[in-house]
Design an enzyme around this catalytic site. Sequence first.
Site, short mmCIF file in Angstrom:
data_model
loop_
_atom_site.label_atom_id
_atom_site.label_comp_id
_atom_site.label_asym_id
_atom_site.label_seq_id
_atom_site.Cartn_x
_atom_site.Cartn_y
_atom_site.Cartn_z
CG ASP A 1 -2.08 -0.99 1.26
OD1 ASP A 1 -2.56 -1.33 -0.11
OD2 ASP A 1 -2.66 -1.10 2.16
CB THR A 2 3.64 2.01 2.10
OG1 THR A 2 2.78 1.97 3.38
CG2 THR A 2 4.55 3.57 2.39
#
Length: 311
Positions: free
Chosen positions: A86-87
């Site tokens: 996600d990051t």
Amino acid sequence: LQLTETADVLVENFRPGVMKRLKLDYDQIKKINKKIIFCSISGYGQTSHWKDRPAYDQIIQGVSGLMSITGDQETSPLRAGFPVADTVGGITAAFAISAALNAKPRGTFIDVSMLEALMSSMGWVVSNYLNTGVEPIAHGNENPTSAPSGTFNTSDGLLNIAANKDKQWQLLTDYLDLAHLRKNSAYKTREARKKNRTSLKKELEKVLGKYPADKWVKELSEIGVPVSKVLKVSEILKSEQIVSSGFLTKYQQVKKVDRDVRVATTGIKIDGMHPRVSAPPPSIGEHNDEIFDELGLSSSDLYNLAKKGIV
């Protein structure tokens, strides 16, 4: 649609096809605002073979190969301890959007694949296999590209040492009174040390294990050997390094939670300061009135939108 008339950027992370079904895809939006930067973030990309598969961070970590190289031979595959897919996907999108904001003429469609974003960040792990056929494996806390480079036991906890250069290897062995190891054929060269890292670790720990980690951090850092304690999240957040850097921002007595709120900023400083916002993180819909007022919506318009569950 009203929002997009004046917006610079639209970001969405639905599964591919959802925005088109809603008639809010790029082809529709650019008719309203040809300068819009439309960024779609999905697990596998808008036109990929797996585009219809649902995906979350956990799924991407597994399919990317990341989990297969995390942990050691007994524990791998392991999920990374934070949502890295996600990051990295978000950071990739931010870079792409920043680039698109500077393009002339402005206006483009950005397709971010979380899978490909994560794999592009895996560096030598992917490159080694592509160019040498070497299958990456989990090495635990050991750095497979060098030795001694990994975690070592001290009298009170773990210590990271990365003596990757020959000069650092010499400094380390001299300081630990282990210069004789450099004459041993098993440790003479970097490649030899990599092959014999387990026995080398034991030799170093005979000395390192006599004293606490703080002593080694202070003394080895002073002579130029890269070293650090292995810290908990709570420990690094309380450290002088982080506290004094201005990395954390504190908002006092935030109304919606009735207490102080602390947040992390970014890993950069611009003109000596971390970029930060003047207000704490908003609650859901907190700025609806402000934003919709700019669009010219009346209070009755907002009431009707709220009544329908739109806002």
